[in-house]
Design an enzyme around this catalytic site. Structure first.
Site, PDB file in Angstrom:
ATOM      1  N   VAL A   1     -11.044 -44.932  -7.783  1.00  0.00           N
ATOM      2  CA  VAL A   1     -10.617 -46.166  -8.437  1.00  0.00           C
ATOM      3  C   VAL A   1      -9.876 -45.850  -9.738  1.00  0.00           C
ATOM      4  CG1 VAL A   1     -11.435 -48.306  -9.522  1.00  0.00           C
ATOM      5  CG2 VAL A   1     -12.357 -47.595  -7.316  1.00  0.00           C
TER       6      VAL A   1
ATOM      7  N   ALA B   1      -6.465 -44.849  -8.732  1.00  0.00           N
ATOM      8  CA  ALA B   1      -5.700 -46.011  -8.286  1.00  0.00           C
ATOM      9  C   ALA B   1      -5.238 -46.864  -9.467  1.00  0.00           C
ATOM     10  CB  ALA B   1      -6.541 -46.848  -7.321  1.00  0.00           C
ATOM     11  N   GLU B   2      -6.138 -47.152 -10.398  1.00  0.00           N
ATOM     12  CA  GLU B   2      -5.737 -47.983 -11.535  1.00  0.00           C
ATOM     13  C   GLU B   2      -4.717 -47.254 -12.401  1.00  0.00           C
ATOM     14  OE1 GLU B   2      -7.199 -51.113 -14.850  1.00  0.00           O
ATOM     15  OE2 GLU B   2      -8.691 -50.245 -13.517  1.00  0.00           O
ATOM     16  N   SER B   3      -4.837 -45.950 -12.514  1.00  0.00           N
ATOM     17  CA  SER B   3      -3.876 -45.176 -13.301  1.00  0.00           C
ATOM     18  C   SER B   3      -2.479 -45.245 -12.705  1.00  0.00           C
ATOM     19  CB  SER B   3      -4.330 -43.714 -13.398  1.00  0.00           C
ATOM     20  OG  SER B   3      -5.570 -43.625 -14.067  1.00  0.00           O
TER      21      SER B   3
END
Length: 139
Positions: A57, A60-62
């Protein structure tokens, strides 16, 4: 900006951040996508020796937030993630994982991004949906 300029910028903005800690490296940019990779080592394992979902996660957020940053007008706006959901479908214990962020919706205020995380053999590891918001910068 050229691909080289964007990748150089990503290295600069990631210094002394979680992205540097997790060894996330932005590797490719296209007209509507951004790709990053992260090594799968014991540093990002859960206790049973496979990639921790939280590390997926974070990857992914990065990459999703960086895609918003690169593809939107950040001279006037600050990008923030406001919602993320992830489905982890396969485990991986070593090698690299690759996150490809592409826009589902690129609005002026909110953006919806799909991030597909795959392993070295291109197996789907996680499917992530990220919503970001563009907030006006205070002058």
């Amino acid at each position: 900006m050229t691909q080289e300029e964007i990748l150089a910028l990503s290295k600069k903005v990631c210094k002394n951040t979680l992205m540097e800690t997790l060894e996330i490296e932005f590797t490719e940019i296209g007209d509507d996508f951004l790709i990053a990779k992260m090594p799968v080592t014991p540093k990002v394992h859960q206790p049973d020796g496979v990639l921790h979902g939280g590390a997926s996660v974070a990857l992914a957020e990065s990459v999703g937030s960086m895609a918003s940053y690169v593809f939107l007008d950040t001279n006037h706006f600050t990008i923030r993630g406001i919602e993320i959901s992830a489905n982890h479908v396969k485990s991986v214990a070593d090698g690299f994982v690759y996150a490809r962020a592409s826009f589902i919706h690129k609005g002026r205020t909110t953006q919806l991004i799909e991030i597909r995380i795959t392993d070295d053999a291109q197996n789907l590891i996680s499917l992530v949906k990220l919503t970001t918001i563009a907030l006006p910068k205070k002058r």
